[in-house]
Design a protein around this motif. Structure first.
Motif, mmCIF file in Angstrom:
data_model
loop_
_atom_site.group_PDB
_atom_site.id
_atom_site.type_symbol
_atom_site.label_atom_id
_atom_site.label_comp_id
_atom_site.label_asym_id
_atom_site.label_seq_id
_atom_site.Cartn_x
_atom_site.Cartn_y
_atom_site.Cartn_z
ATOM 1 N N ASP A 134 0.827 -1.215 0.000
ATOM 2 C CA ASP A 134 0.000 0.000 0.000
ATOM 3 C C ASP A 134 0.856 1.257 0.000
ATOM 4 N N VAL A 176 8.081 -3.044 5.287
ATOM 5 C CA VAL A 176 7.158 -3.200 6.404
ATOM 6 C C VAL A 176 5.788 -2.734 5.941
ATOM 7 N N ASN A 177 4.814 -3.661 5.887
ATOM 8 C CA ASN A 177 3.453 -3.331 5.479
ATOM 9 C C ASN A 177 2.597 -3.142 6.723
ATOM 10 N N GLY A 178 1.999 -1.958 6.856
ATOM 11 C CA GLY A 178 1.183 -1.665 8.028
ATOM 12 C C GLY A 178 -0.119 -1.002 7.644
ATOM 13 N N SER A 179 -0.906 -0.633 8.661
ATOM 14 C CA SER A 179 -2.223 -0.039 8.423
ATOM 15 C C SER A 179 -2.127 1.330 7.760
ATOM 16 N N GLU A 180 -0.978 2.002 7.893
ATOM 17 C CA GLU A 180 -0.813 3.328 7.293
ATOM 18 C C GLU A 180 -0.043 3.265 5.981
ATOM 19 N N SER A 230 2.919 1.125 3.292
ATOM 20 C CA SER A 230 4.167 0.366 3.282
ATOM 21 C C SER A 230 5.359 1.305 3.429
#
Length: 246
Positions: free
Chosen positions: A135, A179-183, A185
């Protein structure tokens, strides 16, 4: 390859081949296993081809396991494949191509189209690592042997595929992670530049303006506002950050 007993991840005792006991299996074809990934099936890549691991009942057990080769392209040594949507990306044995292992519902099998065929010159230096930034844009990142990064904008559902090459000039990237996170990548890279300086590079998924963070050395401020012990920075231009301001 080996699989542990069910629910006992450190127990590889084969026992009497009950359904919940460990699995040890030799492929019928020659070749070294380079990666394993879970998708619609358990998929396995060797330096000679790609395989699907399945069973009659849908649960793999010591007495119910079926392995069938799906293609014969082969994978690069020591480069782990990556899941992207409903596909598995892997690097070809010559380290020059990225292939997407894709399930064909009509033929009930897997095939591996080449995602680099339109831009073969981009990966000419050879692929060292492959990563996936999820994302906000779907990006495939290939770290090349010369320290540059080949980036692919990819969306199979929209028939979108385009490659670009990023060169950070005096900094060669030696390793990367995503690092793929809620906010979104975040791309993290370890870079090497002159005077033996190693830096961490942080970037949003766009790769537009990375923030450079030199490897940290904590030093006291001595009399006269002098900081010593930074000889590795001799001859280099630095940008200090003081009280939160650059």
């Amino acid at each position: 390859f080996w699989a542990s007993q069910s629910g006992d991840y450190y127990n590889f005792n084969k026992g009497t081949a009950l359904d919940n006991e460990s699995i040890e299996y030799d492929l019928a074809t020659q070749g070294e296993i380079e990666w394993m990934r879970g998708q619609k099936n358990l998929l396995l890549g060797t330096d000679l081809g790609e395989h699907r691991i399945d069973s009659q009942t849908g649960v793999i057990t010591p007495s119910d396991i079926d392995i069938r080769q799906q293609s014969a392209y082969g994978s690069a040594t020591l480069i782990q494949a990556q899941n992207i949507g409903d596909q598995v990306l892997y690097v070809s044995a010559d380290n020059l191509k990225v292939r997407a292992l894709t399930f064909d519902s009509d033929q009930q099998g897997w095939f591996s189209p080449d995602l680099t065929w339109i831009s073969e010159h981009i990966t000419r230096a050879g692929i060292k690592e492959i990563h996936f930034a999820r994302d906000p844009s779907t990006l495939i990142l290939c770290l090349l042997n010369d320290g540059t990064v080949a980036v692919c904008t990819y969306d199979r559902s929209q028939n979108s595929l385009g490659w670009a090459l990023f060169d950070l000039g005096s900094i060669d990237i030696v390793s990367m992670a995503v690092v793929n996170g809620s906010e979104g990548s975040v791309i993290i890279g370890a870079g090497k530049q002159g005077n033996g300086v190693m830096s961490l590079l942080l970037s949003p998924v766009s790769l537009s303006v990375p923030a450079y963070l030199d490897s940290a050395i904590i030093r006291p401020i001595e009399a006269g506002n002098i900081v010593t012990g930074l000889s590795h920075l001799n001859g280099m231009t630095v940008t200090p950050k003081v009280d939160g301001a650059v």
